[in-house]
Design an enzyme around this catalytic site. Structure first.
Site, PDB file in Angstrom:
ATOM      1  N   LYS A  15      58.168  50.344  36.773  1.00 24.13           N
ATOM      2  CA  LYS A  15      59.159  50.108  37.827  1.00 24.13           C
ATOM      3  C   LYS A  15      60.439  50.899  37.573  1.00 24.13           C
ATOM      4  CE  LYS A  15      59.310  45.581  37.279  1.00 24.13           C
ATOM      5  NZ  LYS A  15      58.319  45.331  36.212  1.00 24.13           N
ATOM      6  N   ARG A 121      56.800  52.302  24.289  1.00 26.40           N
ATOM      7  CA  ARG A 121      58.015  52.624  25.045  1.00 26.40           C
ATOM      8  C   ARG A 121      59.207  52.805  24.113  1.00 26.40           C
ATOM      9  NH1 ARG A 121      59.869  49.079  30.123  1.00 26.40           N
ATOM     10  NH2 ARG A 121      60.121  47.388  28.643  1.00 26.40           N
ATOM     11  N   ARG A 154      63.075  48.628  22.676  1.00 31.69           N
ATOM     12  CA  ARG A 154      63.763  47.456  23.210  1.00 31.69           C
ATOM     13  C   ARG A 154      63.439  46.230  22.364  1.00 31.69           C
ATOM     14  NH1 ARG A 154      63.097  47.000  29.665  1.00 31.69           N
ATOM     15  NH2 ARG A 154      62.692  44.856  29.032  1.00 31.69           N
TER      16      ARG A 154
HETATM   17  P1  AMP Z   1      63.198  43.864  32.484  1.00 29.08           P
HETATM   18  O1  AMP Z   1      64.081  44.954  31.972  1.00 29.08           O
HETATM   19  O2  AMP Z   1      63.092  43.855  33.981  1.00 29.08           O
HETATM   20  O3  AMP Z   1      61.852  43.843  31.815  1.00 29.08           O
HETATM   21  O4  AMP Z   1      63.921  42.486  32.095  1.00 29.08           O
HETATM   22  C1  AMP Z   1      64.150  42.137  30.754  1.00 29.08           C
HETATM   23  C2  AMP Z   1      64.460  40.643  30.655  1.00 29.08           C
HETATM   24  O5  AMP Z   1      65.645  40.356  31.411  1.00 29.08           O
HETATM   25  C3  AMP Z   1      63.406  39.720  31.235  1.00 29.08           C
HETATM   26  O6  AMP Z   1      62.359  39.444  30.310  1.00 29.08           O
HETATM   27  C4  AMP Z   1      64.233  38.496  31.578  1.00 29.08           C
HETATM   28  O7  AMP Z   1      64.547  37.751  30.410  1.00 29.08           O
HETATM   29  C5  AMP Z   1      65.528  39.106  32.082  1.00 29.08           C
HETATM   30  N1  AMP Z   1      65.480  39.367  33.542  1.00 29.08           N
HETATM   31  C6  AMP Z   1      65.537  40.588  34.164  1.00 29.08           C
HETATM   32  N2  AMP Z   1      65.467  40.448  35.493  1.00 29.08           N
HETATM   33  C7  AMP Z   1      65.353  39.112  35.731  1.00 29.08           C
HETATM   34  C8  AMP Z   1      65.216  38.330  36.902  1.00 29.08           C
HETATM   35  N3  AMP Z   1      65.167  38.882  38.136  1.00 29.08           N
HETATM   36  N4  AMP Z   1      65.122  36.987  36.766  1.00 29.08           N
HETATM   37  C9  AMP Z   1      65.177  36.392  35.555  1.00 29.08           C
HETATM   38  N5  AMP Z   1      65.279  37.063  34.410  1.00 29.08           N
HETATM   39  C10 AMP Z   1      65.369  38.424  34.484  1.00 29.08           C
END
Ligand code: AMP
Length: 211
Positions: A15, A121, A154
Site C-alpha cells: 500500500k 522490508r 521497522r
Molecule cells: P502501518 O504502517 O499501516 O502498517 O501501521 C502500523 C501500525 O500503526 C499498525 O499496526 C497500528 O498499530 C497503527 N495504525 C496505523 N493505521 C491505523 C489505523 N487506521 N487504525 C488503527 N491503528 C492504526
C-alpha cells in the site's frame, strides 16, 4: 476531478509503495496513518506515547484517536490516498462523515507472501523510502538511494508482531472488503506482482473511472 482513494489490503501488500507512486503520478495527498503515528512516536508527543503501546504489539490504535487525526489532516481536500485507513468498520463509517470515498483499491495477496515481504522490508528513517532486500534492494548495501541514510527495519516487522498484525487484519479490516464491495466502489488488484505492474493496473482503473 481528483478522487479520494482508499488503499485496502493486509500489511505488506504494498500500500505504501503504491501510494507514494500514485501520489507523485497524480499529484494526490498520500495520507498514511501509520506514517503519521510513527512521526508522533518519533517526536515523543502525547499521541505518540499512546499509539506506541498499540503499535509495538501489532494492535490497532483506538478508532476515535485515528478519526480525529485523519480529520485534521484531510480538511476539505480532494485527491487523498488513504493508506492503512480505514482499518475497522467504525473507521469506515467515521470516514464517510469526513470525506467522500470514490474508489477503494483492494490489494489481494496471501499470508505467506506478506510474511516474506515484511521480513525483508527496510525503510529509510530520514526520508521514508521503502525497500525490500529481495525484490527491491537499494543500490548500495542497506543505504537509501535517495539520501544515503542507513536503512532500518521497522520495530513491528518482527516475526511475532507480523503474525499478530495479520490476525488483526483478518479480524478487523477484512470485513471492509464486503462493506465497500456492497457500495459498488471496490476494485480488486492482484498485489503479488511487481510494484510497476500493480501501479499500471491501478492507474488504468482510476483513469477509466472504474468501477
Ligand atoms: P502501518 O504502517 O499501516 O502498517 O501501521 C502500523 C501500525 O500503526 C499498525 O499496526 C497500528 O498499530 C497503527 N495504525 C496505523 N493505521 C491505523 C489505523 N487506521 N487504525 C488503527 N491503528 C492504526
Amino acid at each position: 476531478m481528483k478522487k479520494n482513494v482508499v488503499l485496502l489490503g493486509p500489511p505488506g501488500a504494498g500500500k505504501g509503495t503504491l501510494a507514494q507512486r500514485l501520489a507523485s503520478e497524480l499529484g494526490y495527498l498520500h495520507l498514511s496513518t501509520g506514517d503519521v503515528l510513527r512521526d508522533e512516536v518519533a517526536r515523543g508527543t502525547e499521541l505518540g506515547r499512546l499509539a506506541k503501546e498499540y503499535m509495538d504489539k501489532g494492535e490497532l490504535v483506538p478508532d476515535e484517536v485515528i478519526l480525529s487525526m485523519v480529520k485534521e489532516h484531510v480538511g476539505d481536500r480532494r485527491g487523498v490516498l488513504f493508506d492503512g485507513f480505514p482499518r475497522t468498520l467504525a473507521q469506515a463509517e467515521g470516514l464517510a462523515g469526513i470525506a467522500p470515498v470514490d474508489v477503494v483499491v483492494y490489494l489481494e495477496i496471501g499470508r505467506d507472501e506478506v510474511v516474506r515481504r515484511l521480513s525483508a522490508r527496510r525503510v529509510c528513517p530520514k526520508c521514508g523510502a521503502v525497500y525490500n532486500l529481495v525484490t527491491q534492494p537499494p543500490k548500495e548495501d542497506e543505504r537509501c538511494d535517495r539520501c544515503g541514510e542507513a536503512l532500518v527495519q521497522r520495530r513491528d516487522d518482527t516475526p511475532e508482531v507480523i503474525s499478530r498484525r495479520f490476525e488483526v487484519y483478518l479480524r478487523d479490516s477484512a470485513p471492509l472488503v464486503k462493506y465497500y464491495e456492497e457500495k459498488g466502489i471496490l476494485v480488486r488488484v492482484d498485489a503479488a506482482r511487481s510494484p510497476e505492474e500493480v501501479l499500471a493496473d491501478v492507474l488504468r482503473a482510476l483513469r477509466n473511472d472504474c468501477p
